[in-house]
Design a protein around this motif. Sequence first.
Motif, PDB file in Angstrom:
ATOM      1  N   ARG A   1     -22.694  -8.565 -11.277  1.00  0.00           N
ATOM      2  CA  ARG A   1     -21.744  -9.669 -11.151  1.00  0.00           C
ATOM      3  C   ARG A   1     -21.477 -10.217 -12.540  1.00  0.00           C
ATOM      4  NH1 ARG A   1     -17.617 -12.260  -8.509  1.00  0.00           N
ATOM      5  NH2 ARG A   1     -17.895 -14.537  -8.514  1.00  0.00           N
ATOM      6  N   MET A   2     -20.215 -10.236 -12.934  1.00  0.00           N
ATOM      7  CA  MET A   2     -19.829 -10.690 -14.266  1.00  0.00           C
ATOM      8  C   MET A   2     -18.924 -11.909 -14.123  1.00  0.00           C
ATOM      9  SD  MET A   2     -19.181  -7.023 -16.155  1.00  0.00           S
ATOM     10  CE  MET A   2     -17.649  -6.701 -15.283  1.00  0.00           C
ATOM     11  N   THR A   3     -19.298 -12.991 -14.761  1.00  0.00           N
ATOM     12  CA  THR A   3     -18.506 -14.222 -14.712  1.00  0.00           C
ATOM     13  C   THR A   3     -18.156 -14.662 -16.130  1.00  0.00           C
ATOM     14  OG1 THR A   3     -20.447 -15.655 -14.763  1.00  0.00           O
ATOM     15  CG2 THR A   3     -19.701 -14.898 -12.598  1.00  0.00           C
ATOM     16  N   SER A   4     -17.283 -15.658 -16.216  1.00  0.00           N
ATOM     17  CA  SER A   4     -16.849 -16.192 -17.512  1.00  0.00           C
ATOM     18  C   SER A   4     -16.477 -15.061 -18.468  1.00  0.00           C
ATOM     19  CB  SER A   4     -17.962 -17.063 -18.120  1.00  0.00           C
ATOM     20  OG  SER A   4     -18.283 -18.137 -17.259  1.00  0.00           O
ATOM     21  N   LEU A   5     -15.703 -14.147 -17.966  1.00  0.00           N
ATOM     22  CA  LEU A   5     -15.369 -12.952 -18.742  1.00  0.00           C
ATOM     23  C   LEU A   5     -14.527 -13.298 -19.960  1.00  0.00           C
ATOM     24  CD1 LEU A   5     -14.695 -10.630 -15.711  1.00  0.00           C
ATOM     25  CD2 LEU A   5     -16.424 -10.242 -17.466  1.00  0.00           C
ATOM     26  N   ILE A   6     -14.765 -12.545 -21.020  1.00  0.00           N
ATOM     27  CA  ILE A   6     -14.049 -12.704 -22.275  1.00  0.00           C
ATOM     28  C   ILE A   6     -13.442 -11.365 -22.655  1.00  0.00           C
ATOM     29  CG2 ILE A   6     -15.527 -14.609 -23.026  1.00  0.00           C
ATOM     30  CD1 ILE A   6     -17.053 -12.640 -24.774  1.00  0.00           C
ATOM     31  N   PRO A   7     -12.437 -11.367 -23.520  1.00  0.00           N
ATOM     32  CA  PRO A   7     -11.817 -10.088 -23.905  1.00  0.00           C
ATOM     33  C   PRO A   7     -12.803  -9.060 -24.450  1.00  0.00           C
ATOM     34  CG  PRO A   7     -10.391 -11.893 -24.519  1.00  0.00           C
ATOM     35  CD  PRO A   7     -11.660 -12.523 -24.016  1.00  0.00           C
ATOM     36  N   ASP A   8     -13.846  -9.515 -25.134  1.00  0.00           N
ATOM     37  CA  ASP A   8     -14.842  -8.585 -25.674  1.00  0.00           C
ATOM     38  C   ASP A   8     -15.646  -7.877 -24.593  1.00  0.00           C
ATOM     39  OD1 ASP A   8     -15.794 -10.287 -28.787  1.00  0.00           O
ATOM     40  OD2 ASP A   8     -14.085  -9.015 -28.238  1.00  0.00           O
ATOM     41  N   ASP A   9     -15.533  -8.319 -23.351  1.00  0.00           N
ATOM     42  CA  ASP A   9     -16.194  -7.611 -22.254  1.00  0.00           C
ATOM     43  C   ASP A   9     -15.402  -6.385 -21.816  1.00  0.00           C
ATOM     44  OD1 ASP A   9     -17.104 -10.794 -20.833  1.00  0.00           O
ATOM     45  OD2 ASP A   9     -18.380  -9.416 -21.978  1.00  0.00           O
ATOM     46  N   SER A  10     -14.201  -6.231 -22.327  1.00  0.00           N
ATOM     47  CA  SER A  10     -13.370  -5.085 -21.958  1.00  0.00           C
ATOM     48  C   SER A  10     -14.032  -3.797 -22.430  1.00  0.00           C
ATOM     49  CB  SER A  10     -11.978  -5.210 -22.591  1.00  0.00           C
ATOM     50  OG  SER A  10     -11.306  -6.355 -22.107  1.00  0.00           O
ATOM     51  N   ALA A  11     -14.212  -2.885 -21.507  1.00  0.00           N
ATOM     52  CA  ALA A  11     -14.881  -1.619 -21.820  1.00  0.00           C
ATOM     53  C   ALA A  11     -14.934  -0.778 -20.559  1.00  0.00           C
ATOM     54  CB  ALA A  11     -16.299  -1.873 -22.328  1.00  0.00           C
ATOM     55  N   ALA A  12     -15.326   0.461 -20.737  1.00  0.00           N
ATOM     56  CA  ALA A  12     -15.705   1.277 -19.592  1.00  0.00           C
ATOM     57  C   ALA A  12     -17.163   0.969 -19.274  1.00  0.00           C
ATOM     58  CB  ALA A  12     -15.522   2.751 -19.901  1.00  0.00           C
ATOM     59  N   TYR A  13     -17.436   0.695 -18.025  1.00  0.00           N
ATOM     60  CA  TYR A  13     -18.792   0.351 -17.588  1.00  0.00           C
ATOM     61  C   TYR A  13     -19.363   1.503 -16.776  1.00  0.00           C
ATOM     62  CZ  TYR A  13     -18.385  -4.467 -19.158  1.00  0.00           C
ATOM     63  OH  TYR A  13     -18.271  -5.595 -19.940  1.00  0.00           O
ATOM     64  N   TYR A  14     -20.615   1.824 -17.093  1.00  0.00           N
ATOM     65  CA  TYR A  14     -21.290   2.955 -16.470  1.00  0.00           C
ATOM     66  C   TYR A  14     -22.633   2.511 -15.908  1.00  0.00           C
ATOM     67  CZ  TYR A  14     -18.154   5.536 -19.628  1.00  0.00           C
ATOM     68  OH  TYR A  14     -17.066   6.015 -20.312  1.00  0.00           O
ATOM     69  N   CYS A  15     -23.028   3.108 -14.806  1.00  0.00           N
ATOM     70  CA  CYS A  15     -24.385   2.885 -14.335  1.00  0.00           C
ATOM     71  C   CYS A  15     -25.181   4.182 -14.437  1.00  0.00           C
ATOM     72  CB  CYS A  15     -24.416   2.348 -12.899  1.00  0.00           C
ATOM     73  SG  CYS A  15     -23.870   3.487 -11.623  1.00  0.00           S
ATOM     74  N   ALA A  16     -26.493   4.014 -14.501  1.00  0.00           N
ATOM     75  CA  ALA A  16     -27.372   5.159 -14.650  1.00  0.00           C
ATOM     76  C   ALA A  16     -28.699   4.859 -13.973  1.00  0.00           C
ATOM     77  CB  ALA A  16     -27.585   5.464 -16.133  1.00  0.00           C
ATOM     78  N   ALA A  17     -29.384   5.901 -13.533  1.00  0.00           N
ATOM     79  CA  ALA A  17     -30.637   5.748 -12.806  1.00  0.00           C
ATOM     80  C   ALA A  17     -31.719   6.621 -13.417  1.00  0.00           C
ATOM     81  CB  ALA A  17     -30.443   6.126 -11.333  1.00  0.00           C
ATOM     82  N   LEU A  18     -32.916   6.053 -13.480  1.00  0.00           N
ATOM     83  CA  LEU A  18     -34.070   6.764 -14.029  1.00  0.00           C
ATOM     84  C   LEU A  18     -35.290   6.430 -13.192  1.00  0.00           C
ATOM     85  CD1 LEU A  18     -35.462   8.412 -16.302  1.00  0.00           C
ATOM     86  CD2 LEU A  18     -35.780   6.236 -17.507  1.00  0.00           C
ATOM     87  N   LYS A  19     -36.012   7.468 -12.772  1.00  0.00           N
ATOM     88  CA  LYS A  19     -37.211   7.239 -11.981  1.00  0.00           C
ATOM     89  C   LYS A  19     -38.373   6.966 -12.925  1.00  0.00           C
ATOM     90  CE  LYS A  19     -39.271   8.767  -7.669  1.00  0.00           C
ATOM     91  NZ  LYS A  19     -39.293   9.836  -6.647  1.00  0.00           N
ATOM     92  N   THR A  20     -38.712   5.692 -13.048  1.00  0.00           N
ATOM     93  CA  THR A  20     -39.796   5.289 -13.927  1.00  0.00           C
ATOM     94  C   THR A  20     -40.373   3.980 -13.429  1.00  0.00           C
ATOM     95  OG1 THR A  20     -40.430   4.689 -16.176  1.00  0.00           O
ATOM     96  CG2 THR A  20     -38.211   4.089 -15.490  1.00  0.00           C
ATOM     97  N   SER A  21     -41.651   3.783 -13.695  1.00  0.00           N
ATOM     98  CA  SER A  21     -42.286   2.505 -13.375  1.00  0.00           C
ATOM     99  C   SER A  21     -42.366   1.614 -14.605  1.00  0.00           C
ATOM    100  CB  SER A  21     -43.684   2.743 -12.800  1.00  0.00           C
ATOM    101  OG  SER A  21     -44.473   3.452 -13.741  1.00  0.00           O
TER     102      SER A  21
END
Length: 128
Positions: free
Chosen positions: A84-104
């Motif tokens: 959840r992203m609020t109070s967005l600013i122009p510098d937040d403009s980008a491609a957003y990616y998620c990634a997963a890693l199995k680690t404790s």
Amino acid sequence: QLRLVESGGGLAQPGGSLRLSCSASGFTLERYAIGWFRQAPGTKREMVSCISSSSADGTPFYTYGAQDRFTISRDNANNAVSLRMTSLIPDDSAAYYCAALKTSNYCSGYTWSEFTYRGQGTQVTISS
């Protein structure tokens, strides 16, 4: 097929909000540390936020400038993690990616390339 898919990106005005979602198929996200990364043109891909696996201790990580505006959370019922992203600013403009890693281990010490599963990204543009 094991994969991650991001959604929720788009155009928002400065000061507005967006909720990105990272959905998994073929594996259970709560067993994985999840990272959200972003990359603007001409910049390095950076970790914006991460959350450790459900079995690990540790509060979520947020990069500087995001800790008071972004919230990462799990939706285990839907096998997803949202940002959840609020109070967005122009510098937040980008491609957003998620990634997963199995680690404790705590999630913030890993780079993009160290994550096992990586999504294709969703574009976020902040402009009036």
